[in-house]
Design an enzyme around this catalytic site. Structure first.
Site, PDB file in Angstrom:
ATOM      1  N   LEU A  22     -18.539  26.261  40.901  1.00 19.91           N
ATOM      2  CA  LEU A  22     -18.150  24.923  41.353  1.00 19.91           C
ATOM      3  C   LEU A  22     -18.340  23.948  40.192  1.00 19.91           C
ATOM      4  CD1 LEU A  22     -19.940  25.099  44.813  1.00 19.91           C
ATOM      5  CD2 LEU A  22     -17.519  25.491  44.361  1.00 19.91           C
ATOM      6  N   ARG A  57     -40.861  28.113  51.873  1.00 16.38           N
ATOM      7  CA  ARG A  57     -42.120  27.429  51.569  1.00 16.38           C
ATOM      8  C   ARG A  57     -41.920  25.926  51.699  1.00 16.38           C
ATOM      9  NH1 ARG A  57     -40.615  25.112  46.775  1.00 16.38           N
ATOM     10  NH2 ARG A  57     -39.140  26.309  45.533  1.00 16.38           N
ATOM     11  N   GLU A  95     -19.812  34.785  41.924  1.00 18.16           N
ATOM     12  CA  GLU A  95     -19.262  33.790  42.848  1.00 18.16           C
ATOM     13  C   GLU A  95     -18.403  32.776  42.117  1.00 18.16           C
ATOM     14  OE1 GLU A  95     -23.126  31.111  43.806  1.00 18.16           O
ATOM     15  OE2 GLU A  95     -22.952  32.815  45.150  1.00 18.16           O
ATOM     16  N   VAL A 134     -41.634  20.533  46.763  1.00 18.91           N
ATOM     17  CA  VAL A 134     -42.231  19.381  46.081  1.00 18.91           C
ATOM     18  C   VAL A 134     -41.774  18.074  46.747  1.00 18.91           C
ATOM     19  CG1 VAL A 134     -42.297  18.101  43.899  1.00 18.91           C
ATOM     20  CG2 VAL A 134     -42.301  20.607  43.868  1.00 18.91           C
TER      21      VAL A 134
HETATM   22  P1  ADP Z   1     -32.154  29.913  40.964  1.00 16.64           P
HETATM   23  O1  ADP Z   1     -32.776  30.679  42.072  1.00 16.64           O
HETATM   24  O2  ADP Z   1     -32.207  30.631  39.654  1.00 16.64           O
HETATM   25  O3  ADP Z   1     -32.608  28.492  40.887  1.00 16.64           O
HETATM   26  P2  ADP Z   1     -29.675  29.109  42.312  1.00 16.64           P
HETATM   27  O4  ADP Z   1     -28.748  30.055  42.945  1.00 16.64           O
HETATM   28  O5  ADP Z   1     -30.507  28.257  43.201  1.00 16.64           O
HETATM   29  O6  ADP Z   1     -30.579  29.908  41.273  1.00 16.64           O
HETATM   30  O7  ADP Z   1     -28.853  28.187  41.330  1.00 16.64           O
HETATM   31  C1  ADP Z   1     -29.499  27.293  40.449  1.00 16.64           C
HETATM   32  C2  ADP Z   1     -28.526  26.240  39.999  1.00 16.64           C
HETATM   33  O8  ADP Z   1     -27.416  26.823  39.310  1.00 16.64           O
HETATM   34  C3  ADP Z   1     -27.901  25.428  41.112  1.00 16.64           C
HETATM   35  O9  ADP Z   1     -28.725  24.360  41.542  1.00 16.64           O
HETATM   36  C4  ADP Z   1     -26.646  24.940  40.430  1.00 16.64           C
HETATM   37  O10 ADP Z   1     -26.980  23.872  39.542  1.00 16.64           O
HETATM   38  C5  ADP Z   1     -26.222  26.121  39.587  1.00 16.64           C
HETATM   39  N1  ADP Z   1     -25.296  27.001  40.335  1.00 16.64           N
HETATM   40  C6  ADP Z   1     -25.633  28.098  41.067  1.00 16.64           C
HETATM   41  N2  ADP Z   1     -24.530  28.657  41.637  1.00 16.64           N
HETATM   42  C7  ADP Z   1     -23.486  27.911  41.264  1.00 16.64           C
HETATM   43  C8  ADP Z   1     -22.063  27.958  41.535  1.00 16.64           C
HETATM   44  N3  ADP Z   1     -21.519  28.918  42.302  1.00 16.64           N
HETATM   45  N4  ADP Z   1     -21.283  27.002  40.983  1.00 16.64           N
HETATM   46  C9  ADP Z   1     -21.815  26.024  40.205  1.00 16.64           C
HETATM   47  N5  ADP Z   1     -23.118  25.923  39.908  1.00 16.64           N
HETATM   48  C10 ADP Z   1     -23.950  26.846  40.427  1.00 16.64           C
END
Ligand code: ADP
Length: 451
Positions: free
Chosen positions: A204, A292, A201, A295
């Protein structure tokens, strides 16, 4: 389908939180605990307690057979998993239901769908949630990756389909690194999660983390309870959360909240959920859904007056949602500080005996914690020992009260991150609400190098 006795398949503050909600509803509780937690507060307060194994979570809090046996032996008609541990384990939820025990959580099929990131993204897109631009599902070949990255533009992020906890992600700035990073991400994902599938993706640069609290009754009714801003993070771990977000307008809250609530109605989602977005340039981008309780749920409770755990239990017992969307009013401001037993500078965990404990108090101050003087914080689990949640009529008043509450709170015998929170609440960017998910790590780096 009444519930009379709940097994709490968790530990620490959240076990206590669930116990409290249950007792306020006239429901008995059964604590299950490892040998390391025999002296925990929730074990003392529960109506019954069952030791389910040795300290390592894999042999106790994650042990399906021991927990189901404890529920059978203690005559429980429901299991609440809290957060972490088995809360997002679809298989366990199915086993619970197969034993005719009520699972206080979403339908197993929804836990499974949202647990697979590629599947979750596809589902979210179909439900009308805005997505981060990127590949349509898994990316199998370098040629496909190249084409997608060109289309969405660099930088891009390569993510593991089975990832979690911020692991298995690689940021790629330009095409010459793409092939290398893609194969690295794939092999890391394979060794960490047993699945090499990756997707791509747009990366950002400076987003905020904004999440919406949702609820469904399982029969097609759904509501949202507004957003929480959890942008203050270190290594993808949230440190402080607030509601409402300082940057989300009332119009955006209503618009995006309604999209989220409608998604829950369309899925016939059951129970509590959180839809997480990155927010940049005024736009929301779905990243994942947690099936779920979170926190940070108390900040939502503080500004809406709705007891989210009570709501979870009601829904699990087959009752309707106790509030309609139109009944939900957002009033004032709330901030939660996660208090961890750790060094406030190095972040090294600091387990051990608490020699003295004085929680903060006063109007609109809530401390969710199982701490007491003489308690020994075991080294085997998460370092979070308390949550301090403060409410104010507005953000400024909330921050003043939070500073006061942090000054009152005393935990002796172990190190805590209270000094970190105290320092954070004097930073101009925090006072102005001007921070992204990068802010805390940048600030910590500057503090370390003395700039
Ligand atoms: P996980 O399930 O491993 O926590 P997430 O998809 O929730 O993975 O992403 C965790 C973190 O990674 C996000 O909170 C953000 O800080 C960073 N992140 C994820 N996707 C992006 C993106 N497309 N651009 C910038 N930062 C991202």
């Amino acid at each position: 389908m009444g519930i009379t006795r709940i097994l709490i398949a968790n530990r620490g503050e959240i076990a206590l939180r669930i116990h409290r909600a249950a007792h306020e509803m006239g429901i008995e509780t059964v604590a299950v605990h490892s040998t390391a937690d025999a002296d925990a507060m929730h074990v003392r307060l529960a109506d019954h307690a069952v030791c389910i194994g040795p300290p390592p979570a894999g042999e106790s809090y994650l042990n399906h057979a021991s927990i189901i046996s404890a529920a059978e032996v203690a005559g429980c008609d429901a299991i609440h998993p809290g957060y972490g541990f088995l809360s997002e384990n679809a298989k366990f939820a199915e086993i619970v239901e197969a034993h005719d025990i009520i699972w206080i959580g979403p339908k197993p099929e929804h836990i499974r769908t949202m647990g697979d990131k590629v599947e979750a993204k596809r589902t979210a897109g179909a439900l009308g949630l805005p997505l981060v631009p990127g590949s349509d599902g898994a990316v199998r070949t370098f040629e496909d990756a190249k084409a997608i990255a060109q289309e969405i533009g660099y930088p891009v992020i390569i993510k593991a389909a089975s990832g979690g906890g911020g692991r298995g992600m690689k940021v790629c700035e330009s095409e010459d690194r793409l092939e290398t990073l893609m194969s690295q991400a794939g092999s890391e994902a394979k060794s960490a999660f047993g699945d090499a599938t990756v997707y791509i993706e747009k990366y950002l640069g400076n987003p905020r983390h904004i999440e919406f609290q949702v609820f469904g009754d399982g029969n097609g009714n759904g509501i949202h309870l507004g957003e929480r801003d959890c942008s203050l993070q270190r290594r993808h771990q949230k440190v402080l959360e607030e509601a409402p977000s300082p940057v989300i307008s009332d119009e955006d809250r209503t618009r995006m909240g309604e999209i989220c609530a409608q998604a829950m109605r369309d899925m016939a989602y059951r129970g509590a959920g959180t839809i997480e977005f990155l927010w940049e340039g005024g736009e929301f981008y779905f990243i994942e859904m947690n099936t779920r309780l979170q926190v940070e749920h108390p900040v939502t409770e503080a500004i809406t007056g709705v007891d989210l755990v009570r709501e979870q239990i009601r829904i699990a017992a087959g009752k309707p949602l106790s509030v309609a969307q139109d009944d939900i009013e957002f009033k004032g401001h709330a901030i939660e500080c996660r208090i961890n037993a750790e060094d406030p500078f190095t972040f090294t965990p600091s387990p051990g005996k608490v020699t003295y404990y004085h929680p903060a108090g006063g109007m609109h101050v809530r401390v969710d914690s199982g701490l007491y003087a003489g308690y020994s914080i075991p080294p085997y689990y998460d370092s979070m020992i308390a949550k301090l949640i403060v409410y104010g009529r507005n953000r400024e008043g909330c921050i003043m009260r939070l500073r006061r509450a942090l000054d009152e709170m005393v935990v002796e015998g172990v190190k805590t991150n209270i000094p970190l929170h105290q320092e954070l609440l004097h930073q101009p960017d925090i006072l102005e609400g001007d921070y992204s998910i990068k802010w805390l790590e940048n600030w910590l780096k500057e503090r370390e190098t003395g700039e």
